[in-house]
Write a protein that holds these residues in place. Structure first.
Motif, PDB file in Angstrom:
ATOM      1  N   LYS A   1      12.259  45.971  26.801  1.00 11.81           N
ATOM      2  CA  LYS A   1      12.088  47.354  26.376  1.00 11.81           C
ATOM      3  C   LYS A   1      13.457  47.988  26.186  1.00 11.81           C
ATOM      4  O   LYS A   1      14.433  47.604  26.829  1.00 11.81           O
ATOM      5  CB  LYS A   1      11.293  48.155  27.408  1.00 11.81           C
ATOM      6  N   MET A   2      13.502  48.969  25.305  1.00 14.68           N
ATOM      7  CA  MET A   2      14.735  49.705  25.053  1.00 14.68           C
ATOM      8  C   MET A   2      14.383  51.110  24.609  1.00 14.68           C
ATOM      9  O   MET A   2      13.236  51.381  24.255  1.00 14.68           O
ATOM     10  CB  MET A   2      15.558  49.011  23.965  1.00 14.68           C
ATOM     11  N   THR A   3      15.379  51.968  24.599  1.00 12.30           N
ATOM     12  CA  THR A   3      15.200  53.308  24.051  1.00 12.30           C
ATOM     13  C   THR A   3      16.163  53.474  22.876  1.00 12.30           C
ATOM     14  O   THR A   3      17.299  53.006  22.917  1.00 12.30           O
ATOM     15  CB  THR A   3      15.465  54.403  25.101  1.00 12.30           C
ATOM     16  N   VAL A   4      15.666  54.122  21.824  1.00  7.85           N
ATOM     17  CA  VAL A   4      16.450  54.395  20.622  1.00  7.85           C
ATOM     18  C   VAL A   4      16.233  55.865  20.279  1.00  7.85           C
ATOM     19  O   VAL A   4      15.100  56.360  20.344  1.00  7.85           O
ATOM     20  CB  VAL A   4      15.991  53.502  19.443  1.00  7.85           C
ATOM     21  N   ILE A   5      17.294  56.555  19.913  1.00  4.17           N
ATOM     22  CA  ILE A   5      17.155  57.954  19.507  1.00  4.17           C
ATOM     23  C   ILE A   5      16.217  57.999  18.301  1.00  4.17           C
ATOM     24  O   ILE A   5      16.405  57.272  17.322  1.00  4.17           O
ATOM     25  CB  ILE A   5      18.529  58.574  19.180  1.00  4.17           C
TER      26      ILE A   5
ATOM     27  N   GLU B   1      17.180  53.974  10.614  1.00  6.47           N
ATOM     28  CA  GLU B   1      17.761  52.711  10.145  1.00  6.47           C
ATOM     29  C   GLU B   1      17.875  51.707  11.294  1.00  6.47           C
ATOM     30  O   GLU B   1      17.571  50.516  11.140  1.00  6.47           O
ATOM     31  CB  GLU B   1      19.139  52.983   9.531  1.00  6.47           C
ATOM     32  N   LEU B   2      18.280  52.183  12.466  1.00 10.26           N
ATOM     33  CA  LEU B   2      18.394  51.319  13.638  1.00 10.26           C
ATOM     34  C   LEU B   2      17.012  50.871  14.123  1.00 10.26           C
ATOM     35  O   LEU B   2      16.820  49.706  14.484  1.00 10.26           O
ATOM     36  CB  LEU B   2      19.149  52.046  14.754  1.00 10.26           C
ATOM     37  N   ILE B   3      16.055  51.785  14.111  1.00 12.11           N
ATOM     38  CA  ILE B   3      14.676  51.437  14.503  1.00 12.11           C
ATOM     39  C   ILE B   3      14.148  50.337  13.592  1.00 12.11           C
ATOM     40  O   ILE B   3      13.574  49.346  14.066  1.00 12.11           O
ATOM     41  CB  ILE B   3      13.769  52.689  14.481  1.00 12.11           C
ATOM     42  N   ARG B   4      14.362  50.460  12.291  1.00 16.24           N
ATOM     43  CA  ARG B   4      13.920  49.414  11.351  1.00 16.24           C
ATOM     44  C   ARG B   4      14.626  48.083  11.608  1.00 16.24           C
ATOM     45  O   ARG B   4      14.022  47.017  11.487  1.00 16.24           O
ATOM     46  CB  ARG B   4      14.141  49.871   9.904  1.00 16.24           C
ATOM     47  N   TRP B   5      15.898  48.126  11.980  1.00 17.06           N
ATOM     48  CA  TRP B   5      16.647  46.908  12.286  1.00 17.06           C
ATOM     49  C   TRP B   5      15.991  46.176  13.461  1.00 17.06           C
ATOM     50  O   TRP B   5      15.785  44.973  13.405  1.00 17.06           O
ATOM     51  CB  TRP B   5      18.114  47.258  12.594  1.00 17.06           C
TER      52      TRP B   5
ATOM     53  N   GLY C   1      11.367  41.908  15.641  1.00 23.88           N
ATOM     54  CA  GLY C   1      10.182  41.732  16.485  1.00 23.88           C
ATOM     55  C   GLY C   1       9.898  42.838  17.480  1.00 23.88           C
ATOM     56  O   GLY C   1       8.927  42.742  18.241  1.00 23.88           O
ATOM     57  N   TYR C   2      10.693  43.880  17.497  1.00 26.00           N
ATOM     58  CA  TYR C   2      10.442  45.007  18.401  1.00 26.00           C
ATOM     59  C   TYR C   2       9.481  45.970  17.719  1.00 26.00           C
ATOM     60  O   TYR C   2       9.483  46.097  16.503  1.00 26.00           O
ATOM     61  CB  TYR C   2      11.755  45.718  18.766  1.00 26.00           C
ATOM     62  N   PHE C   3       8.641  46.617  18.515  1.00 23.98           N
ATOM     63  CA  PHE C   3       7.703  47.582  17.960  1.00 23.98           C
ATOM     64  C   PHE C   3       7.838  48.913  18.681  1.00 23.98           C
ATOM     65  O   PHE C   3       8.268  48.978  19.832  1.00 23.98           O
ATOM     66  CB  PHE C   3       6.257  47.064  18.021  1.00 23.98           C
ATOM     67  N   GLN C   4       7.463  49.975  17.966  1.00 25.20           N
ATOM     68  CA  GLN C   4       7.506  51.314  18.539  1.00 25.20           C
ATOM     69  C   GLN C   4       6.307  51.496  19.460  1.00 25.20           C
ATOM     70  O   GLN C   4       5.181  51.219  19.077  1.00 25.20           O
ATOM     71  CB  GLN C   4       7.453  52.366  17.436  1.00 25.20           C
ATOM     72  N   THR C   5       6.554  51.955  20.666  1.00 29.74           N
ATOM     73  CA  THR C   5       5.473  52.312  21.567  1.00 29.74           C
ATOM     74  C   THR C   5       5.171  53.792  21.357  1.00 29.74           C
ATOM     75  O   THR C   5       5.855  54.472  20.613  1.00 29.74           O
ATOM     76  CB  THR C   5       5.857  52.065  23.042  1.00 29.74           C
TER      77      THR C   5
ATOM     78  N   GLN D   1      21.862  68.461  17.796  1.00 27.23           N
ATOM     79  CA  GLN D   1      20.497  68.862  17.456  1.00 27.23           C
ATOM     80  C   GLN D   1      19.602  68.367  18.589  1.00 27.23           C
ATOM     81  O   GLN D   1      20.021  67.537  19.385  1.00 27.23           O
ATOM     82  CB  GLN D   1      20.077  68.221  16.124  1.00 27.23           C
ATOM     83  N   PRO D   2      18.368  68.851  18.681  1.00 25.93           N
ATOM     84  CA  PRO D   2      17.468  68.334  19.719  1.00 25.93           C
ATOM     85  C   PRO D   2      17.221  66.832  19.494  1.00 25.93           C
ATOM     86  O   PRO D   2      16.966  66.402  18.368  1.00 25.93           O
ATOM     87  CB  PRO D   2      16.182  69.138  19.518  1.00 25.93           C
ATOM     88  N   LEU D   3      17.344  66.057  20.568  1.00 25.70           N
ATOM     89  CA  LEU D   3      17.164  64.611  20.476  1.00 25.70           C
ATOM     90  C   LEU D   3      16.188  64.131  21.541  1.00 25.70           C
ATOM     91  O   LEU D   3      16.084  64.727  22.611  1.00 25.70           O
ATOM     92  CB  LEU D   3      18.503  63.886  20.681  1.00 25.70           C
ATOM     93  N   GLU D   4      15.490  63.045  21.216  1.00 29.66           N
ATOM     94  CA  GLU D   4      14.660  62.365  22.208  1.00 29.66           C
ATOM     95  C   GLU D   4      14.708  60.877  21.919  1.00 29.66           C
ATOM     96  O   GLU D   4      15.135  60.443  20.846  1.00 29.66           O
ATOM     97  CB  GLU D   4      13.217  62.883  22.203  1.00 29.66           C
ATOM     98  N   PHE D   5      14.275  60.098  22.911  1.00 25.64           N
ATOM     99  CA  PHE D   5      14.263  58.649  22.779  1.00 25.64           C
ATOM    100  C   PHE D   5      12.865  58.150  22.461  1.00 25.64           C
ATOM    101  O   PHE D   5      11.872  58.669  22.969  1.00 25.64           O
ATOM    102  CB  PHE D   5      14.699  57.975  24.089  1.00 25.64           C
ATOM    103  N   LEU D   6      12.815  57.112  21.653  1.00 27.03           N
ATOM    104  CA  LEU D   6      11.621  56.328  21.383  1.00 27.03           C
ATOM    105  C   LEU D   6      11.756  55.063  22.213  1.00 27.03           C
ATOM    106  O   LEU D   6      12.825  54.451  22.241  1.00 27.03           O
ATOM    107  CB  LEU D   6      11.582  55.971  19.888  1.00 27.03           C
ATOM    108  N   VAL D   7      10.681  54.660  22.906  1.00 26.75           N
ATOM    109  CA  VAL D   7      10.692  53.397  23.633  1.00 26.75           C
ATOM    110  C   VAL D   7      10.181  52.318  22.689  1.00 26.75           C
ATOM    111  O   VAL D   7       9.125  52.463  22.076  1.00 26.75           O
ATOM    112  CB  VAL D   7       9.820  53.468  24.906  1.00 26.75           C
ATOM    113  N   MET D   8      10.973  51.256  22.552  1.00 25.47           N
ATOM    114  CA  MET D   8      10.584  50.111  21.731  1.00 25.47           C
ATOM    115  C   MET D   8      10.423  48.912  22.666  1.00 25.47           C
ATOM    116  O   MET D   8      11.025  48.861  23.744  1.00 25.47           O
ATOM    117  CB  MET D   8      11.645  49.829  20.665  1.00 25.47           C
ATOM    118  N   GLU D   9       9.614  47.946  22.225  1.00 19.77           N
ATOM    119  CA  GLU D   9       9.319  46.800  23.083  1.00 19.77           C
ATOM    120  C   GLU D   9       9.150  45.549  22.221  1.00 19.77           C
ATOM    121  O   GLU D   9       8.738  45.618  21.072  1.00 19.77           O
ATOM    122  CB  GLU D   9       8.030  47.065  23.866  1.00 19.77           C
ATOM    123  N   LYS D  10       9.483  44.423  22.823  1.00 13.88           N
ATOM    124  CA  LYS D  10       9.230  43.120  22.209  1.00 13.88           C
ATOM    125  C   LYS D  10       8.587  42.239  23.263  1.00 13.88           C
ATOM    126  O   LYS D  10       9.123  42.083  24.368  1.00 13.88           O
ATOM    127  CB  LYS D  10      10.515  42.463  21.702  1.00 13.88           C
TER     128      LYS D  10
END
Length: 173
Positions: A122-126, A131-135, A140-144, A161-170
């Motif tokens: 698992k990881m977090t991405v802003i 572009e990074l999320i698509r990479w 093989g990582y997917f958005q939770t 600007q307001p930011l939050e993290f998306l948790v991605m998982e493989k």
């Protein structure tokens, strides 16, 4: 991809070089040489020596470094949590981005996770870093559905600007 890649665990003696690498890849003018920059989203630094020291000494944690010859080319933070591995701070020198080192760091991280008995990474991405999320998705990582707030701590940067993290998982086989 540059030849002669060597991966190993970082130690306290690597901290100054790790700080320089991570900050150069994520913040400031030098980060704009690569595509992973956060300089347009955040002011300030990405990390400092105290932050890297704490990461290295977190139970179940390691910072893997990638050397090209005698030059630090990349690194990744890994922390075992229950049955999954948290992956963070995947970094490649701006001059070497798009050369395959990031893919190799992910591959080595996945091997490490399997050896540790982890079933997923698992990881977090802003969230605005599409572009990074698509990479990561191409690897093989997917958005939770999980989102996490961006830290309200200037040691991680000052959001423009307001930011939050998306948790991605493989899932690992």
């Amino acid at each position: 991809m540059p030849g002669n890649l060597h991966f190993s665990n970082s130690s306290d003696s690597d901290i100054p070089e790790l700080v320089k690498l991570v900050n150069s890849a994520y913040r400031g003018e030098t980060s704009k040489k690569g595509w992973t920059t956060e300089a347009d989203l955040l002011d300030g630094i990405r990390t400092d020596e105290d932050g890297i020291y704490k990461m290295l000494h977190q139970p179940g944690s390691v910072i893997l470094k990638c050397m090209v010859g005698n030059k630090l080319a990349g690194c990744v933070y890994l922390q075992k949590q229950a049955d999954f591995l948290y992956l963070g701070m995947l970094t490649v020198s701006p001059e070497l981005q798009a050369s395959g080192i990031g893919k190799e760091l992910l591959k080595v991280s996945e091997e490490y996770a399997r050896k540790e008995g982890c079933h997923s990474i698992k990881m977090t991405v802003i969230t605005v870093r599409s572009e990074l999320i698509r990479w990561y998705e191409r690897r093989g990582y997917f958005q939770t559905e999980e989102r996490q707030p961006f830290p309200n701590d200037s040691r991680f940067g000052i959001p423009r600007q307001p930011l939050e993290f998306l948790v991605m998982e493989k899932k690992l086989r």
